[in-house]
Scaffold this motif. Structure first.
Motif, PDB file in Angstrom:
ATOM      1  N   ASN A 229     -54.100 -41.215  85.003  1.00  0.00           N
ATOM      2  CA  ASN A 229     -52.997 -42.080  85.415  1.00  0.00           C
ATOM      3  C   ASN A 229     -52.097 -42.456  84.241  1.00  0.00           C
ATOM      4  OD1 ASN A 229     -53.720 -42.214  88.144  1.00  0.00           O
ATOM      5  ND2 ASN A 229     -55.207 -43.832  87.745  1.00  0.00           N
ATOM      6  N   ASP A 230     -52.570 -42.215  83.042  1.00  0.00           N
ATOM      7  CA  ASP A 230     -51.803 -42.538  81.828  1.00  0.00           C
ATOM      8  C   ASP A 230     -50.934 -41.331  81.474  1.00  0.00           C
ATOM      9  OD1 ASP A 230     -50.832 -43.687  79.541  1.00  0.00           O
ATOM     10  OD2 ASP A 230     -52.645 -43.331  78.354  1.00  0.00           O
ATOM     11  N   VAL A 231     -49.864 -41.134  82.231  1.00  0.00           N
ATOM     12  CA  VAL A 231     -49.069 -39.902  82.103  1.00  0.00           C
ATOM     13  C   VAL A 231     -47.888 -40.032  81.152  1.00  0.00           C
ATOM     14  CG1 VAL A 231     -49.700 -39.090  84.398  1.00  0.00           C
ATOM     15  CG2 VAL A 231     -47.667 -40.516  84.124  1.00  0.00           C
ATOM     16  N   GLU A 232     -47.453 -41.247  80.858  1.00  0.00           N
ATOM     17  CA  GLU A 232     -46.239 -41.434  80.061  1.00  0.00           C
ATOM     18  C   GLU A 232     -46.347 -40.747  78.698  1.00  0.00           C
ATOM     19  OE1 GLU A 232     -43.183 -45.066  78.817  1.00  0.00           O
ATOM     20  OE2 GLU A 232     -45.157 -45.516  79.668  1.00  0.00           O
ATOM     21  N   LYS A 233     -47.524 -40.785  78.105  1.00  0.00           N
ATOM     22  CA  LYS A 233     -47.703 -40.211  76.768  1.00  0.00           C
ATOM     23  C   LYS A 233     -47.453 -38.702  76.746  1.00  0.00           C
ATOM     24  CE  LYS A 233     -52.726 -39.746  77.420  1.00  0.00           C
ATOM     25  NZ  LYS A 233     -54.066 -40.215  76.974  1.00  0.00           N
ATOM     26  N   PHE A 234     -47.710 -38.029  77.867  1.00  0.00           N
ATOM     27  CA  PHE A 234     -47.475 -36.591  77.922  1.00  0.00           C
ATOM     28  C   PHE A 234     -45.971 -36.283  77.980  1.00  0.00           C
ATOM     29  CE2 PHE A 234     -51.766 -37.055  79.759  1.00  0.00           C
ATOM     30  CZ  PHE A 234     -52.464 -36.233  78.896  1.00  0.00           C
ATOM     31  N   TYR A 235     -45.238 -37.060  78.780  1.00  0.00           N
ATOM     32  CA  TYR A 235     -43.786 -36.884  78.848  1.00  0.00           C
ATOM     33  C   TYR A 235     -43.139 -37.150  77.492  1.00  0.00           C
ATOM     34  CZ  TYR A 235     -44.182 -37.213  84.004  1.00  0.00           C
ATOM     35  OH  TYR A 235     -44.484 -37.018  85.331  1.00  0.00           O
ATOM     36  N   GLU A 236     -43.623 -38.167  76.789  1.00  0.00           N
ATOM     37  CA  GLU A 236     -43.003 -38.555  75.524  1.00  0.00           C
ATOM     38  C   GLU A 236     -43.177 -37.497  74.446  1.00  0.00           C
ATOM     39  OE1 GLU A 236     -44.663 -42.374  74.654  1.00  0.00           O
ATOM     40  OE2 GLU A 236     -43.148 -43.444  75.841  1.00  0.00           O
ATOM     41  N   LYS A 237     -44.215 -36.669  74.560  1.00  0.00           N
ATOM     42  CA  LYS A 237     -44.440 -35.606  73.574  1.00  0.00           C
ATOM     43  C   LYS A 237     -43.670 -34.329  73.895  1.00  0.00           C
ATOM     44  CE  LYS A 237     -49.132 -36.809  72.023  1.00  0.00           C
ATOM     45  NZ  LYS A 237     -50.543 -36.325  71.970  1.00  0.00           N
ATOM     46  N   ALA A 238     -43.438 -34.063  75.179  1.00  0.00           N
ATOM     47  CA  ALA A 238     -42.902 -32.771  75.600  1.00  0.00           C
ATOM     48  C   ALA A 238     -41.378 -32.722  75.530  1.00  0.00           C
ATOM     49  CB  ALA A 238     -43.364 -32.464  77.021  1.00  0.00           C
ATOM     50  N   LYS A 239     -40.858 -31.575  75.154  1.00  0.00           N
ATOM     51  CA  LYS A 239     -39.410 -31.366  75.151  1.00  0.00           C
ATOM     52  C   LYS A 239     -38.917 -30.839  76.499  1.00  0.00           C
ATOM     53  CE  LYS A 239     -38.925 -30.516  70.175  1.00  0.00           C
ATOM     54  NZ  LYS A 239     -38.634 -29.507  69.126  1.00  0.00           N
ATOM     55  N   ILE A 240     -39.775 -30.105  77.194  1.00  0.00           N
ATOM     56  CA  ILE A 240     -39.387 -29.488  78.468  1.00  0.00           C
ATOM     57  C   ILE A 240     -40.431 -29.845  79.518  1.00  0.00           C
ATOM     58  CG2 ILE A 240     -38.959 -27.292  79.672  1.00  0.00           C
ATOM     59  CD1 ILE A 240     -38.235 -26.113  76.900  1.00  0.00           C
ATOM     60  N   PHE A 241     -39.971 -30.164  80.713  1.00  0.00           N
ATOM     61  CA  PHE A 241     -40.872 -30.448  81.831  1.00  0.00           C
ATOM     62  C   PHE A 241     -40.532 -29.522  82.987  1.00  0.00           C
ATOM     63  CE2 PHE A 241     -41.872 -32.517  85.856  1.00  0.00           C
ATOM     64  CZ  PHE A 241     -43.231 -32.731  85.690  1.00  0.00           C
ATOM     65  N   ILE A 242     -41.572 -28.967  83.630  1.00  0.00           N
ATOM     66  CA  ILE A 242     -41.362 -28.023  84.732  1.00  0.00           C
ATOM     67  C   ILE A 242     -42.115 -28.485  85.963  1.00  0.00           C
ATOM     68  CG2 ILE A 242     -41.625 -25.635  85.513  1.00  0.00           C
ATOM     69  CD1 ILE A 242     -41.505 -24.759  82.610  1.00  0.00           C
ATOM     70  N   ILE A 243     -41.418 -28.508  87.095  1.00  0.00           N
ATOM     71  CA  ILE A 243     -42.041 -28.783  88.386  1.00  0.00           C
ATOM     72  C   ILE A 243     -41.752 -27.580  89.288  1.00  0.00           C
ATOM     73  CG2 ILE A 243     -40.032 -30.223  88.992  1.00  0.00           C
ATOM     74  CD1 ILE A 243     -41.977 -31.772  90.885  1.00  0.00           C
ATOM     75  N   PRO A 244     -42.720 -26.664  89.432  1.00  0.00           N
ATOM     76  CA  PRO A 244     -42.483 -25.393  90.132  1.00  0.00           C
ATOM     77  C   PRO A 244     -42.934 -25.395  91.593  1.00  0.00           C
ATOM     78  CG  PRO A 244     -44.506 -25.252  88.877  1.00  0.00           C
ATOM     79  CD  PRO A 244     -44.020 -26.677  88.733  1.00  0.00           C
ATOM     80  N   SER A 245     -42.942 -26.556  92.238  1.00  0.00           N
ATOM     81  CA  SER A 245     -43.543 -26.730  93.560  1.00  0.00           C
ATOM     82  C   SER A 245     -42.926 -25.834  94.630  1.00  0.00           C
ATOM     83  CB  SER A 245     -43.407 -28.181  94.009  1.00  0.00           C
ATOM     84  OG  SER A 245     -44.024 -29.059  93.106  1.00  0.00           O
TER      85      SER A 245
END
Length: 274
Positions: A168-184
Motif C-alpha cells: 500500500n506504500d506506493v508513493e515511494k515507487f512513483y517518486e523514484k521512477a521517470k516513466i510510468f506505464i499502465i498497459p491495461s
C-alpha cells in the motif's frame, strides 16, 4: 446512516431486502468505478447482468459514476439518482520533487495479470532491452499471473526486469521512477495514472476508457493501442531516449491533476451523503 457499496455482488441481495421493506431509514449508495456508459455497454449487453440496471436504480438511493460518457440511457436509469464524482488523488502532489534526480526506472504498478496487460509490457521491453541497458523495468504488485510472467522472463533471459511484492506504500515507487506505464486491457478510470502524474512521472497508457479520458496524446502522456507490443515498445524507446520530450510530458501531466486534489472534490459528496 450512509452505506456505500462498490461490488456488483451486492445488487441482488440489497434489491431483495428492500423489497421486504428493510433499510428504509438508510441512505444506500452504489458506486460504479467507471463511466455511466456501463449501464448500457456493460450490464445491458450481458444476458446474465442486464437485469441489474433496474435493480440498481430501484434498490439504491443514489448512484455514483466517475464521469458521464453516455448520451442515451436505458429506460431503467433514473437520472435524478445519478451523480458524477471523480476519484481523488491518493496522496498530495509532490511539489518539490526534482525530475532530474529521479532514477532510470520504468515503473508499472498494480495487479500482475493479463487483464492488466503485463504480458504486453514484458514483450515490449524484450523488444528494446538491448538498446536501454542503463534502465530497469520495475513491476510492482501481485496477481494470479505473476509466477507465469516471472517464468517467461527467466526462460527468455530478459534483463533488467525486477518484480516487487505489492504494497500500500506506493508513493515511494512513483517518486523514484521517470516513466510510468499502465498497459491495461480495460481501465474504467486509471487511478494510477493520476498518482503517477502527481509524482512527475512521464505516463504511457493503453487506450482504455481511463487512459483516453485522462491523457491527451503527446501532451500530458502517451497513448498506445491496447495489446500493441510494437507501439508500446516505440513509446518506451522514445521517452527513454528523448529527455526533453520526457520531461515535458511529466511536467504537463503534473499540471493536469489539479482537479483531482481532495480539496477540490470533497464538496461533491455533500450532495450524496445525508
Amino acid at each position: 446512516a450512509n452505506i456505500i457499496f462498490n461490488k456488483s455482488l451486492f445488487i441482488e441481495p440489497i434489491w431483495i431486502l428492500r423489497k421486504f421493506g428493510l433499510f428504509k431509514n438508510l441512505n444506500l449508495i452504489y458506486m460504479h468505478h467507471g463511466g455511466s456508459n456501463a449501464f448500457k455497454d456493460f450490464y445491458m449487453k450481458n444476458k446474465f447482468t442486464k437485469h441489474r440496471v433496474k435493480m440498481i436504480f430501484d434498490a439504491f438511493d443514489k448512484i455514483i459514476c466517475l464521469f458521464e460518457n453516455e448520451k442515451s440511457y436505458p429506460s431503467d436509469v433514473k437520472l435524478e439518482k445519478l451523480f458524477f464524482i471523480l476519484n481523488p488523488l491518493s496522496f498530495a502532489p509532490t511539489d518539490n520533487l526534482e525530475i532530474e534526480k529521479k532514477e532510470n526506472i520504468v515503473l508499472s504498478l498494480g495487479r500482475i495479470t493479463k487483464a492488466k496487460g503485463i504480458d504486453t509490457l514484458i514483450k515490449a521491453w524484450q523488444n528494446i532491452e538491448h538498446d536501454v541497458k542503463e534502465w530497469q523495468l520495475h513491476i510492482v504488485g501481485d496477481g494470479e499471473d505473476k509466477l507465469e510472467f516471472i517464468k517467461f522472463v527467466e526462460q527468455n533471459n530478459i534483463p533488467n526486469i525486477k518484480f516487487i511484492d505489492g504494497t500500500n506504500d506506493v508513493e515511494k515507487f512513483y517518486e523514484k521512477a521517470k516513466i510510468f506505464i499502465i498497459p491495461s486491457v480495460y481501465e474504467g478510470f486509471g487511478l494510477t495514472i493520476t498518482e503517477a502524474m502527481s509524482c512527475k512521472c512521464c505516463v504511457i497508457s493503453s487506450k482504455t476508457d481511463g487512459g483516453r479520458r485522462l491523457i491527451t496524446n503527446n501532451s500530458n502522456g502517451l497513448l498506445f493501442d491496447i495489446g500493441d507490443v510494437e507501439e508500446l515498445s516505440s513509446c518506451i524507446f522514445k521517452t527513454i531516449n528523448d529527455k526533453s520530450f520526457r520531461n515535458k510530458i511529466a511536467n504537463n501531466g503534473y499540471a493536469s491533476i489539479e482537479k483531482f486534489k481532495i480539496e477540490n472534490l470533497y464538496q461533491s459528496w455533500e450532495h450524496v451523503i445525508i
